[in-house]
Enzyme design. Structure first.
Site, PDB file in Angstrom:
ATOM      1  N   HIS A  82     -23.274  27.759 -31.706  1.00 46.84           N
ATOM      2  CA  HIS A  82     -22.720  28.574 -30.631  1.00 46.84           C
ATOM      3  C   HIS A  82     -23.393  29.929 -30.660  1.00 46.84           C
ATOM      4  CE1 HIS A  82     -19.725  29.660 -27.584  1.00 46.84           C
ATOM      5  NE2 HIS A  82     -19.919  30.879 -28.059  1.00 46.84           N
ATOM      6  N   ASP A 161      -8.187  27.655 -23.268  1.00 47.95           N
ATOM      7  CA  ASP A 161      -9.361  28.517 -23.413  1.00 47.95           C
ATOM      8  C   ASP A 161     -10.105  28.650 -22.091  1.00 47.95           C
ATOM      9  OD1 ASP A 161     -11.350  29.997 -25.068  1.00 47.95           O
ATOM     10  OD2 ASP A 161     -12.649  28.389 -24.360  1.00 47.95           O
ATOM     11  N   ARG A 168     -11.100  36.694 -19.011  1.00 49.89           N
ATOM     12  CA  ARG A 168     -11.876  37.650 -19.802  1.00 49.89           C
ATOM     13  C   ARG A 168     -13.105  38.128 -19.041  1.00 49.89           C
ATOM     14  NH1 ARG A 168     -13.612  34.300 -24.502  1.00 49.89           N
ATOM     15  NH2 ARG A 168     -14.835  36.151 -25.053  1.00 49.89           N
ATOM     16  N   SER A 183     -11.969  31.652 -29.040  1.00 49.80           N
ATOM     17  CA  SER A 183     -12.592  30.810 -28.026  1.00 49.80           C
ATOM     18  C   SER A 183     -13.647  29.903 -28.640  1.00 49.80           C
ATOM     19  CB  SER A 183     -13.216  31.686 -26.935  1.00 49.80           C
ATOM     20  OG  SER A 183     -13.892  30.900 -25.973  1.00 49.80           O
ATOM     21  N   LYS A 187     -12.956  25.554 -29.542  1.00 47.04           N
ATOM     22  CA  LYS A 187     -13.750  24.504 -28.885  1.00 47.04           C
ATOM     23  C   LYS A 187     -14.467  23.627 -29.910  1.00 47.04           C
ATOM     24  CE  LYS A 187     -16.143  27.056 -25.913  1.00 47.04           C
ATOM     25  NZ  LYS A 187     -15.506  28.369 -25.713  1.00 47.04           N
TER      26      LYS A 187
END
Length: 436
Positions: A82, A161, A168, A183, A187
């Site tokens: 990520h 989320d 956001r 977040s 996930k």
């Protein structure tokens, strides 16, 4: 529990009891708490933060809002990465098929663009027909057949989320460390990954400009991931200028395909290989240097292209664009920006390039905005390059001549020309938790 009382408590810096926060979030999911109230709560979190216990509660609520996948079937390990958000960051498009070609499984649940940064889903959807909203059963089937699959949040996976993510983006609360951490980790837990590599960016084009702040985020992410049962490592990487050359959805897909063919910009290749070797080393008994050498062989061979082609086909996309990337959406107006003076390129400011790309239509200014897959910017010179006055330094892909002209003005202001080479910063500043 009154929503206003929870908002006021967090606004004033009080730690919420687990039951209070859980009830607030459950009420939001059931329609008893409004978007504007959650927006106010997010702003309070931005300023006051969350305690470790509050962060755990938030993360578990997000995970429990949908299904949690599991791949405990004796097959290859599952790995994922990520990025905390960058300009021109198309690493996922290269990394997933590369790791699948190595023999690992990559169940990747990705996001859309936030503020001035691009999103993996938006890039993939620039491929005609590509579906990022697959049912989970189909997601798992593609994963088995290809070794990787890439989708977004669905009503089945971390739906809470998805709603928080959208709020956001339009309330200037994207950089709040607890919100970023919950977040990301939620996930990855929900998608069933075993190993997670975090690319935590800092610099002008990142959400965190200061490396110390980025390191605080990385530490929060690693602690939270460990508490949620993930094996995780983190890299602090620079984002002062765009990664690679292309910024814009179809443009970035073209560049990712080139990288999978063993070509592409050197910084994109380098970062992809470093992240991939981290994943391989954590998921297998292979050391980092050996993993890096093997992955470089795969990338140079172009073997990952076939994986990507199969991924596109099975997720409903037009796989012919993999062999003919010029068939991807193209903008009607192309103009070039030239250097005003001779000297050395100080680099294009990544933040301004990202904002210019959004202005052209490659990103969103509000939740309801539609992405234009064809528009964007190509950066033709990197920081440190010697340039001559009149040399083309950027190419603008726009929908109209007026937008192209406005983009040219913005990019002109984003480029610095120096009379000496700038001091180079390493692409990867630091590895966490660090080498033994």
């Amino acid at each position: 529990m009154l929503p206003a009382e929870v908002i006021a408590a967090k606004r004033d810096g009080r730690d919420l009891e687990p039951g209070e926060l859980s009830a607030f979030l459950t009420g939001y999911q059931h329609g008893d708490v409004a978007d504007y109230q959650v927006a106010a709560f997010l702003m309070a979190v931005y300023f006051q933060g969350l305690s470790p216990e509050e962060l755990r509660v938030l993360t578990r609520e997000i995970i429990d809002s949908g299904r949690r996948l599991s791949f405990d079937d004796g097959g290859p390990p599952t790995v994922d990465k990520h990025s905390t958000g960058g300009v021109g960051d198309k690493v996922s498009l290269v990394l997933a098929p590369l790791l699948a070609e190595y023999g690992l499984r990559v169940p990747m649940i990705s996001g859309r663009g936030l503020a001035h940064t691009g999103g993996t889903l938006d890039k993939l959807e620039s491929i005609p027909g590509f579906r990022t909203d697959l049912p989970l059963e189909r997601f798992e089937e593609v994963l088995v057949e290809v070794g990787c699959s890439m989708i977004g949040q669905t009503p089945e996976i971390t739906p809470l989320d998805g709603r928080l993510y959208a709020l956001r983006d339009v309330t200037a609360t994207v950089p709040a460390i607890p919100l970023v951490a919950s977040s990301i980790v939620s996930k990855k837990v929900a998608e069933g990954t075993d190993v997670l590599v975090l690319d935590v960016k800092y610099g002008r084009g990142a959400f965190f400009h200061d490396p110390d702040e980025a390191e605080r985020l990385a530490t929060t992410l690693l602690d939270l991931a460990g508490e949620m049962g993930l094996s995780a490592s983190a890299l602090l990487t620079t984002m002062d200028e765009p990664l690679g050359s292309a910024v814009g959805n179809a443009l970035e897909v073209r560049e990712a395909i080139a990288c999978l063919r063993g070509e592409g910009p050197s910084d994109l290749r380098e970062l992809t290989l470093v992240i991939a070797s981290e994943a391989v080393s954590a998921a297998t008994d292979c050391d980092l240097d050996t993993a890096l050498a093997r992955l470089q062989e795969i990338l140079d061979s172009g073997a990952g292209v076939d994986r990507f082609r199969r991924l596109v086909e099975l997720q409903g996309g037009d796989a012919s664009v993999v062999d003919d990337p010029e068939a991807l959406p193209r903008a009607p107006f192309l103009t070039e920006l030239t250097a005003p003076d001779s000297g050395f390129a100080g680099g294009f400011d990544a933040l301004e390039v990202g904002r210019t790309s959004v202005m052209l239509g490659a990103g969103r200014r509000s939740v309801s905005d539609r992405i234009d897959p064809a528009v964007g910017v190509e950066i033709l010179v990197k920081g440190g390059s010697e340039i001559e006055a009149g040399q083309a330094v950027a190419r603008i892909h726009a929908r109209t001549a007026e937008e192209a002209a406005e983009a040219g003005k913005r990019l002109s202001a984003a480029l610095t020309v120096l009379d000496h080479p700038p001091r180079a910063r390493p692409l990867v500043l630091k590895r966490l938790p660090g080498d033994d």
